[in-house]
Structure formats: C-alpha cells, structure tokens
Design an enzyme around this catalytic site. Structure first.
Site, PDB file in Angstrom:
ATOM      1  CB  SER A  24     -11.132   9.941   3.874  1.00  0.00           C
ATOM      2  OG  SER A  24      -9.865   8.866   3.562  1.00  0.00           O
TER       3      SER A  24
ATOM      4  CE  LYS B 214      -4.375   5.350  -3.543  1.00  0.00           C
ATOM      5  NZ  LYS B 214      -3.355   5.191  -2.628  1.00  0.00           N
TER       6      LYS B 214
ATOM      7  CG  ASP C  74      -0.894   7.015  -0.232  1.00  0.00           C
ATOM      8  OD1 ASP C  74      -1.669   7.360   0.566  1.00  0.00           O
ATOM      9  OD2 ASP C  74      -1.221   6.628  -1.429  1.00  0.00           O
TER      10      ASP C  74
ATOM     11  N   GLY D  55       1.924  -1.017  -5.977  1.00  0.00           N
ATOM     12  CA  GLY D  55       1.661   0.535  -6.109  1.00  0.00           C
ATOM     13  C   GLY D  55       2.035   1.205  -4.649  1.00  0.00           C
TER      14      GLY D  55
ATOM     15  CG  MET E 197       2.417   0.440   4.161  1.00  0.00           C
ATOM     16  SD  MET E 197       2.481   1.170   2.684  1.00  0.00           S
ATOM     17  CE  MET E 197       4.246   1.436   2.229  1.00  0.00           C
TER      18      MET E 197
HETATM   19  P1  ATR Z   1      -0.795  -2.398  -3.877  1.00  0.00           P
HETATM   20  O1  ATR Z   1      -1.325  -1.056  -4.817  1.00  0.00           O
HETATM   21  O2  ATR Z   1      -1.366  -2.925  -2.468  1.00  0.00           O
HETATM   22  O3  ATR Z   1       0.641  -2.325  -3.747  1.00  0.00           O
HETATM   23  P2  ATR Z   1      -0.387  -4.349  -5.939  1.00  0.00           P
HETATM   24  O4  ATR Z   1       0.203  -3.362  -6.654  1.00  0.00           O
HETATM   25  O5  ATR Z   1      -1.463  -5.327  -6.368  1.00  0.00           O
HETATM   26  O6  ATR Z   1      -1.068  -3.573  -4.613  1.00  0.00           O
HETATM   27  O7  ATR Z   1       0.585  -5.148  -5.164  1.00  0.00           O
HETATM   28  C1  ATR Z   1       0.616  -6.230  -4.186  1.00  0.00           C
HETATM   29  C2  ATR Z   1       1.903  -6.357  -3.605  1.00  0.00           C
HETATM   30  O8  ATR Z   1       1.626  -7.234  -2.553  1.00  0.00           O
HETATM   31  C3  ATR Z   1       2.876  -7.062  -4.591  1.00  0.00           C
HETATM   32  O9  ATR Z   1       4.138  -6.786  -4.331  1.00  0.00           O
HETATM   33  C4  ATR Z   1       2.726  -8.501  -4.478  1.00  0.00           C
HETATM   34  O10 ATR Z   1       3.651  -9.490  -4.535  1.00  0.00           O
HETATM   35  P3  ATR Z   1       3.806 -10.117  -6.153  1.00  0.00           P
HETATM   36  O11 ATR Z   1       4.376  -8.978  -7.028  1.00  0.00           O
HETATM   37  O12 ATR Z   1       4.706 -11.068  -6.066  1.00  0.00           O
HETATM   38  O13 ATR Z   1       2.348 -10.562  -6.565  1.00  0.00           O
HETATM   39  C5  ATR Z   1       2.474  -8.660  -2.790  1.00  0.00           C
HETATM   40  N1  ATR Z   1       1.497  -9.614  -2.288  1.00  0.00           N
HETATM   41  C6  ATR Z   1       0.351 -10.045  -2.216  1.00  0.00           C
HETATM   42  N2  ATR Z   1       0.190 -11.043  -1.592  1.00  0.00           N
HETATM   43  C7  ATR Z   1       1.361 -11.425  -0.823  1.00  0.00           C
HETATM   44  C8  ATR Z   1       1.522 -12.545  -0.069  1.00  0.00           C
HETATM   45  N3  ATR Z   1       0.766 -13.490   0.169  1.00  0.00           N
HETATM   46  N4  ATR Z   1       2.995 -13.050   0.141  1.00  0.00           N
HETATM   47  C9  ATR Z   1       3.838 -11.902  -0.453  1.00  0.00           C
HETATM   48  N5  ATR Z   1       3.805 -10.757  -1.104  1.00  0.00           N
HETATM   49  C10 ATR Z   1       2.344 -10.566  -1.544  1.00  0.00           C
END
Ligand code: ATR
Length: 277
Positions: free
Chosen positions: A21, A70, A106, A133, A217
């Site tokens: 940033s 956040k 975002d 998130g 992303m």
């Molecule tokens: P962020 O703020 O980056 O969204 P988060 O709130 O911890 O982080 O959410 C992570 C997301 O990535 C969730 O949707 C998670 O799925 P689950 O709700 O089933 O945990 C998803 N995620 C993380 N690793 C994953 C993987 N290997 N395959 C599929 N989904 C994954």
C-alpha cells in the site's frame, strides 16, 4: 516559502511487513501531484483502537485497515458507508471534523478491475467461491453492476446460506461446491483463501468453458493454483487480484484526496517489481 508538511496516512495491520500500500499510494500521489506521506504500521493485536486514537491526535488524515482489524474498524467508526455496513468490515478510515468515517473499497476495487479487463457484468451469471470476509465485501458492489445472478458456493454450505440471507436479494443464492457442477457461468470469482496455502476450491471442471472468465482475488509472482487450473481447463480469460489491490487503493485515495488516480501504470510497476524479486 517553506514547503507544507505532507498529509499523513497509514495502513494498520498485523502482519504488515509485505504490504504494497505505501508503494501504491505514493505512486498515486506522484501521478496526481498530492503532498502525502503514507506508511505501514504494525499494530499489536490488542492495540488497534489506541493506535487509531494516537494517529488522530497526530493529525492523521486517513488509514487503510487490513487483517485482522477490519471488523474492529467497523465498530470504531462514527459513520459508515452502506457498502461497509453490508460488508461487515472497514478497510478505509477517514478522520475529518472530529469524526471517524468508515468505508469499504474492496468490492469497488474488484468491480473497477473487472471493468478495466473488459469483463461484462450486466446480465451476467456470476459464481462467487467462498463465504468469508472477502466474499461478503464484494457482493453489494457486484450487485450494483446489474448481474443476472450471483451463486455463492462455499466448502461449508451453511456459511454460504447465511451470507445469502444477510443480503436478502433474490439474485443471490447459496450452493454447495458439488451443486454448481452442472451450471454455466460467465464469471467465476475465487474469494476463498485456498490460493494462499497453495490449495484449490474443489469444484468440478465442468464449470470451465471457453467463454468463462476466472478471477482470483489472490495475486503473486506465479499464477495462483486456481488460475492455473482454470487455464488448463480452457477458460477464456484468467485475471489475478493485483488489479483489485490497486483498485481498492485508488478508491481510498479518491475518498481522501478527491482525485481518481490511474491504476494501470501502478499495476504494471508492481507486476514488474514482482518479477525482479
Ligand atoms: P477471508 O476474509 O479471506 O474471506 P475467511 O473469512 O477466513 O477469510 O474465509 C475463508 C474462506 O475461504 C471461506 O469461505 C473458506 O471456506 P469454509 O467456510 O468452508 O472454511 C474458504 N477456504 C479456505 N481454504 C479453502 C480450501 N482449501 N478450499 C475451499 N475453500 C477454502
């Protein structure tokens, strides 16, 4: 005449070491002739609100907020934009007239990057992977582009369902990974954090065809596992999240400074800096 001191901005996070940033905002400032100083600041996990208060006392003008603060930034703001309220998270704070304004740029950063990449969103069918998130933060700005539908698919389906209830818009529906296999989409956005750990959301390759655009992303020097997979399956176009990173910064910059910088030169500079690392 002595030059005026630059207006102060920060990005608060933990960790923050690798934040791009400061580079991005200084590049915008140079491009638009704005006198600003923007620094990254590591904040102890229990010290977010003190750090913001101290920065306001030092006449800080604004701050970007990143992981894991956040939601705390949302709670701390006196006034919130609609998109921040619905995202349940704030990535941009503005300190003005004794008040703290919270916004979330975002989603708008993603939308602007999609438009820059000539991805048509009007009447499109979008598959949004993930229900954390990152997914929540982009739903409202995506809906504002008038898509036909947004299917939110998550490894844990119940989380996708909760997210859809929260948005209460008939165009947004929840799904399991399995159930998207026989559907066709124009755009697939990976908002899971799977790429960060070298993983791949377990969706069927049948969702990939030669007209679909795939967006991750996450960004980095190498193609993410999701984008590599999509390309191998024959996707029409793959795009990583570097443009979203620069795009969300551009929206924050224009909130603070009242001018919209051009993102492409900064995306190009950042991409080149990765290649030299
Ligand atoms: P962020 O703020 O980056 O969204 P988060 O709130 O911890 O982080 O959410 C992570 C997301 O990535 C969730 O949707 C998670 O799925 P689950 O709700 O089933 O945990 C998803 N995620 C993380 N690793 C994953 C993987 N290997 N395959 C599929 N989904 C994954």
């Amino acid at each position: 005449m002595t030059p005026k001191n630059p207006d102060q901005y920060r990005v608060f996070g933990n960790p923050i070491e690798h934040s791009r940033s400061p580079f991005i905002h200084h590049a915008f400032a140079k491009q638009t002739n704005q006198n600003i100083d923007y620094q990254k600041k590591l904040i102890a996990l229990d010290d977010f609100s003190n750090a913001v208060t101290a920065f306001i006392k030092q006449e800080g003008r604004g701050a970007n907020i990143t992981v894991p603060f956040k939601e705390q930034a949302l709670a701390l703001a006196d006034e919130l934009s609609e998109r921040a309220r619905l995202a349940g998270a704030v990535n941009t704070l503005t300190f003005k007239n004794g008040k703290v304004f919270g916004d979330n740029t975002d989603g708008e950063g993603l939308v602007q990057d999609l438009i820059r990449n000539k991805v048509s969103l009007n009447k499109s069918k979008i598959l949004l992977l993930g229900a954390g998130g990152a997914a929540k933060g982009v739903l409202l700005p995506l809906l504002a582009q008038n898509p036909d539908s947004i299917t939110v698919a998550n490894r844990t389906q119940s989380k996708a369902e909760l997210l859809c209830q929260h948005f209460a818009d008939s165009r947004v529906t929840a799904s399991s990974f399995l159930d998207v296999a026989d559907k066709q989409f124009d755009l697939i956005i990976n908002a899971t954090s799977a790429s960060l750990s070298g993983g791949l959301p377990a969706i069927s390759e049948t969702v990939i065809n030669n007209t679909v655009t795939c967006y991750d992303m996450v960004y980095g020097n190498d193609e993410t596992p999701f984008l590599k997979w999509a390309k191998n399956q024959g996707a029409a176009k793959i795009i990583d999240g570097l443009g979203m990173l620069v795009g969300q910064a551009a929206v924050s910059f224009s909130i603070w400074r009242g001018v919209s910088p051009e993102t492409l030169p900064v995306i190009d500079e950042l991409r080149a800096s990765f290649e030299n690392e």
